[in-house]
Design a protein around this motif. Sequence first.
Motif, PDB file in Angstrom:
ATOM      1  N   ARG A  12       0.838  -1.204   0.000  1.00 35.21           N
ATOM      2  CA  ARG A  12       0.000   0.000   0.000  1.00 35.21           C
ATOM      3  C   ARG A  12       0.872   1.253   0.000  1.00 35.21           C
ATOM      4  O   ARG A  12       0.556   2.255  -0.652  1.00 35.21           O
ATOM      5  CB  ARG A  12      -0.914  -0.012   1.220  1.00 35.21           C
ATOM      6  CG  ARG A  12      -1.976  -1.100   1.210  1.00 35.21           C
ATOM      7  CD  ARG A  12      -2.964  -0.902   2.349  1.00 35.21           C
ATOM      8  NE  ARG A  12      -3.906  -2.007   2.437  1.00 35.21           N
ATOM      9  CZ  ARG A  12      -3.781  -3.026   3.293  1.00 35.21           C
ATOM     10  NH1 ARG A  12      -2.754  -3.054   4.149  1.00 35.21           N
ATOM     11  NH2 ARG A  12      -4.684  -3.983   3.303  1.00 35.21           N
ATOM     12  N   LEU A  13       1.985   1.193   0.734  1.00 36.90           N
ATOM     13  CA  LEU A  13       2.885   2.345   0.799  1.00 36.90           C
ATOM     14  C   LEU A  13       3.497   2.643  -0.561  1.00 36.90           C
ATOM     15  O   LEU A  13       3.597   3.810  -0.988  1.00 36.90           O
ATOM     16  CB  LEU A  13       3.982   2.085   1.840  1.00 36.90           C
ATOM     17  CG  LEU A  13       5.009   3.220   2.044  1.00 36.90           C
ATOM     18  CD1 LEU A  13       4.294   4.486   2.532  1.00 36.90           C
ATOM     19  CD2 LEU A  13       6.085   2.799   3.039  1.00 36.90           C
ATOM     20  N   VAL A  14       3.884   1.594  -1.286  1.00 36.25           N
ATOM     21  CA  VAL A  14       4.468   1.774  -2.623  1.00 36.25           C
ATOM     22  C   VAL A  14       3.439   2.372  -3.575  1.00 36.25           C
ATOM     23  O   VAL A  14       3.728   3.315  -4.326  1.00 36.25           O
ATOM     24  CB  VAL A  14       4.986   0.432  -3.168  1.00 36.25           C
ATOM     25  CG1 VAL A  14       5.409   0.587  -4.630  1.00 36.25           C
ATOM     26  CG2 VAL A  14       6.173  -0.064  -2.343  1.00 36.25           C
ATOM     27  N   SER A  16       0.822   4.126  -2.760  1.00 43.01           N
ATOM     28  CA  SER A  16       0.526   5.498  -2.344  1.00 43.01           C
ATOM     29  C   SER A  16       1.602   6.455  -2.829  1.00 43.01           C
ATOM     30  O   SER A  16       1.317   7.576  -3.279  1.00 43.01           O
ATOM     31  CB  SER A  16       0.392   5.553  -0.812  1.00 43.01           C
ATOM     32  OG  SER A  16       0.169   6.886  -0.372  1.00 43.01           O
ATOM     33  N   SER A  17       2.861   6.018  -2.755  1.00 42.30           N
ATOM     34  CA  SER A  17       3.955   6.894  -3.194  1.00 42.30           C
ATOM     35  C   SER A  17       3.900   7.158  -4.697  1.00 42.30           C
ATOM     36  O   SER A  17       4.427   8.151  -5.189  1.00 42.30           O
ATOM     37  CB  SER A  17       5.300   6.276  -2.810  1.00 42.30           C
ATOM     38  OG  SER A  17       5.522   5.077  -3.549  1.00 42.30           O
ATOM     39  N   MET A  18       3.239   6.250  -5.446  1.00 43.29           N
ATOM     40  CA  MET A  18       3.088   6.408  -6.893  1.00 43.29           C
ATOM     41  C   MET A  18       1.785   7.093  -7.251  1.00 43.29           C
ATOM     42  O   MET A  18       1.491   7.291  -8.434  1.00 43.29           O
ATOM     43  CB  MET A  18       3.156   5.036  -7.581  1.00 43.29           C
ATOM     44  CG  MET A  18       4.482   4.295  -7.373  1.00 43.29           C
ATOM     45  SD  MET A  18       4.449   2.603  -8.025  1.00 43.29           S
ATOM     46  CE  MET A  18       4.232   2.925  -9.769  1.00 43.29           C
ATOM     47  N   GLY A  19       1.007   7.433  -6.252  1.00 45.80           N
ATOM     48  CA  GLY A  19      -0.270   8.090  -6.520  1.00 45.80           C
ATOM     49  C   GLY A  19      -1.311   7.145  -7.062  1.00 45.80           C
ATOM     50  O   GLY A  19      -2.228   7.570  -7.781  1.00 45.80           O
ATOM     51  N   SER A  21      -4.011   3.600  -6.425  1.00 41.12           N
ATOM     52  CA  SER A  21      -4.770   2.814  -5.458  1.00 41.12           C
ATOM     53  C   SER A  21      -4.977   1.430  -6.036  1.00 41.12           C
ATOM     54  O   SER A  21      -4.837   1.224  -7.249  1.00 41.12           O
ATOM     55  CB  SER A  21      -6.127   3.472  -5.172  1.00 41.12           C
ATOM     56  OG  SER A  21      -6.954   3.381  -6.331  1.00 41.12           O
TER      57      SER A  21
END
Length: 281
Positions: A12-14, A16-19, A21
């Motif tokens: 999820r963090l990866v 999120s960092s890429m914008g 979902s």
Amino acid sequence: MTHSLAELDAARLVLSSMGLSPDDLLATPAKRPVLPTFREYIPIVSAAVTDGTRRVYGSYWNRILTHWGDRRLDEPTPSQIKQLVEFTKTNVVVRRNARGGQSAGEHLVAALRCIYKHAEDDELIDPANNPAKKVAKPRRPASTRRAVADTRLAEINQITATTGNDPALDTLILRFHTETACRRGGALALRPQDLDSSQCLVFLREKGETVRWQPISPTLMNHLLQHGDARNAPRTGQLLRYANGKPITKRRYDHLWNRIGRHLPWVATQQISTHGSDTPP
């Protein structure tokens, strides 16, 4: 497969960092490269295969180009391939020993499989999506080949030795095939360097890139050597040659059997030759 909470949090963090979902991944299909058309890809395959494979499949690749030249490799379905096979079987050049187009249908499937195998190797298609694998080759009928009786073979040899413009060449050809049982291509590929006179062996290169050392009689070996010397065959060039020194071609076989058939009606009736029975027009 199950994943730990830590692995899921990391994913999820990866994202999120890429914008992104998880819904974005599900809603957006992965883009696949556009596959080449048959017209674009067949020349690539043709350049990658041996001369023998190209000769066998060339006419069938031309038929595929006629019907599907502008279609992409992933477009034909197994059902459409079966339709093309049936069309090919019913539109062959009919010869006296034709067998319902079975050979033409078999070769068409093999020609398509060759194309798609290269596409797999080039990672253009997934093996599971290869439509040619899902089409069975037409069942090959039992062979009608049989040995020629000694009396019939004597008739053939007698006509060969007493007719035509080069009996010495034609009798040598027949003697060579009688002793070696090789295909026409094996005789045409024979070179002076393929003769081992000390052991009476000839090195044959035949269909499918098969090679073998074949024993022959001392008499045949002497005639092959004399033929090469008299007709100035270079050591690494073709051995069998016309009287003017030019290499013979498969047309010599056509003329030879046509001439024998004119003198021996049973030969013409049975069409004893090295031709295949089914050929696309």
